[in-house]
Enzyme design. Structure first.
Site, PDB file in Angstrom:
ATOM      1  CD  GLU A   1      -8.916  -4.495  -0.011  1.00 43.49           C
ATOM      2  OE1 GLU A   1      -9.507  -4.622   1.083  1.00 43.49           O
ATOM      3  OE2 GLU A   1      -7.900  -5.143  -0.305  1.00 43.49           O
TER       4      GLU A   1
ATOM      5  CG  ASP B   1      -1.901  -1.132   1.257  1.00 48.01           C
ATOM      6  OD1 ASP B   1      -2.286  -1.609   0.187  1.00 48.01           O
ATOM      7  OD2 ASP B   1      -2.279  -1.550   2.374  1.00 48.01           O
TER       8      ASP B   1
END
Length: 331
Positions: free
Chosen positions: A209, A43
């Site tokens: 997501e 991420d």
């Protein structure tokens, strides 16, 4: 009824389908050059300071910070953004996820997630700094965005967007997909009375997501990750079930996102931007950055199948994007 010439047997049609699929995957470019420390970048989030130094924030290590003179590197580890963890009193407050950074005036705000794998007991926190440097961040605690098993979303994967002084936080993972909420100014807490609303989901699945909104030439592009994200060394999903990056767009930052075919993002819409190909496996956890030299850049993590499938082996990847068709195409 279909015309006779369209009713090919599967024994004839399948090879052509696989050829077309192979051609589509072959057109995806490999990630751009990365030197220095390019591993363990789950991420990632990229921000460039006015002095030209690139900062890369990533999940775990209490939000790991690396710096480089260019997006290509060489990337050097600088330390943790929050070496004492988060003041939010939830499980996972020493293992923070999914950083997002925005500059407002002379202050940088760092948003992060507090959760544990597979849990819906989560919260989004915020810290601030005037320099971005490791050791300069002050934790401000919760933004007021939290979740539990009674809610339709999970309070992780924050992404803040500033539209003419109005701030919107996009967030959410699994359960009922990606949501958005209005924030105060400065955006350290949710706006009074603001209730999260859904902007993307795939009915019948939970694996949507990591939404990121990028404004470009009159459109707001919602990039997001779909599929199973993690622990591939323990349990890989069926082919195609791993992470990939999709996009929808809208003329508003707050909703009505549709894909290239016109399917709403709230009804399963999403045009594939990047997926597994060659040695690249499970790309996702993406962000978008407008580089002063390169233009729009999609950055992400991925696994190099020549190296391994563990979360700790996730690599930093990036590609420039061409929007000439109105939709992002990687270069």
């Amino acid at each position: 009824m279909k015309p006779i010439h369209a009713m090919l047997s599967w024994s004839i049609a399948i090879p052509f389908i696989w050829v077309a699929l192979g051609q589509a995957l072959a057109s995806l470019p490999n990630p751009g050059t990365c030197t220095g420390t390019c591993i363990n970048t789950h991420d990632p989030f990229i921000v460039r300071r006015p002095d030209g130094v690139y900062f890369r924030f990533s999940t775990s290590g209490r939000i790991t910070i690396h710096t480089a003179p260019a997006i290509t590197g060489p990337w050097t580890y600088q330390g943790a953004a929050l070496p004492r963890g988060s003041s939010i009193d939830l499980p996972g407050n020493q293992d923070l996820w999914a950083p997002d950074v925005i500059q407002i005036g002379n202050t940088y705000y760092l948003y992060y997630s507090v959760s544990t794998f597979g849990s819906q007991t989560s919260a989004i926190g915020v810290a601030q700094s005037s320099t971005l440097d490791a050791g300069s961040w002050t934790d401000l605690g919760s933004t007021g965005i939290s979740s539990n098993a009674s809610m339709p979303y999970n309070a992780i994967d924050p992404n803040l967007i500033n539209i003419d002084g109005q701030y919107y936080m996009t967030f959410g993972s699994y359960w009922a997909g990606i949501h958005q909420v209005v924030m105060r100014n400065p955006p350290t807490r949710t706006a009074t009375g603001s209730v999260p609303y859904q902007i993307a989901t795939h009915p019948g699945t939970k694996d949507v997501e990591g939404g990121t909104i990028f404004k470009h030439k009159g459109f707001y592009y919602l990039f997001y990750s779909k599929g199973f994200c993690c622990r591939y060394d323990q349990n890989r999903p069926p082919p195609g079930g791993e992470y990939k990056v999709l996009v929808c767009r809208s003329t508003s930052p707050t909703g009505n996102f549709v894909d290239r075919e016109g399917t709403p993002c709230t009804r399963g819409g999403g045009t594939v931007v990047l997926e597994s190909h060659g040695f690249v496996y499970g790309p996702g956890g993406q962000g978008v950055y407008l580089d002063p030299q390169l233009g729009p850049v999609l950055y992400y993590h991925y696994l190099d199948t020549r190296i391994g499938y563990a979360d700790s082996q996730k690599q930093f990847g990036w590609n420039t994007m061409d929007f000439s068709s109105g939709w992002p195409v990687l270069r």
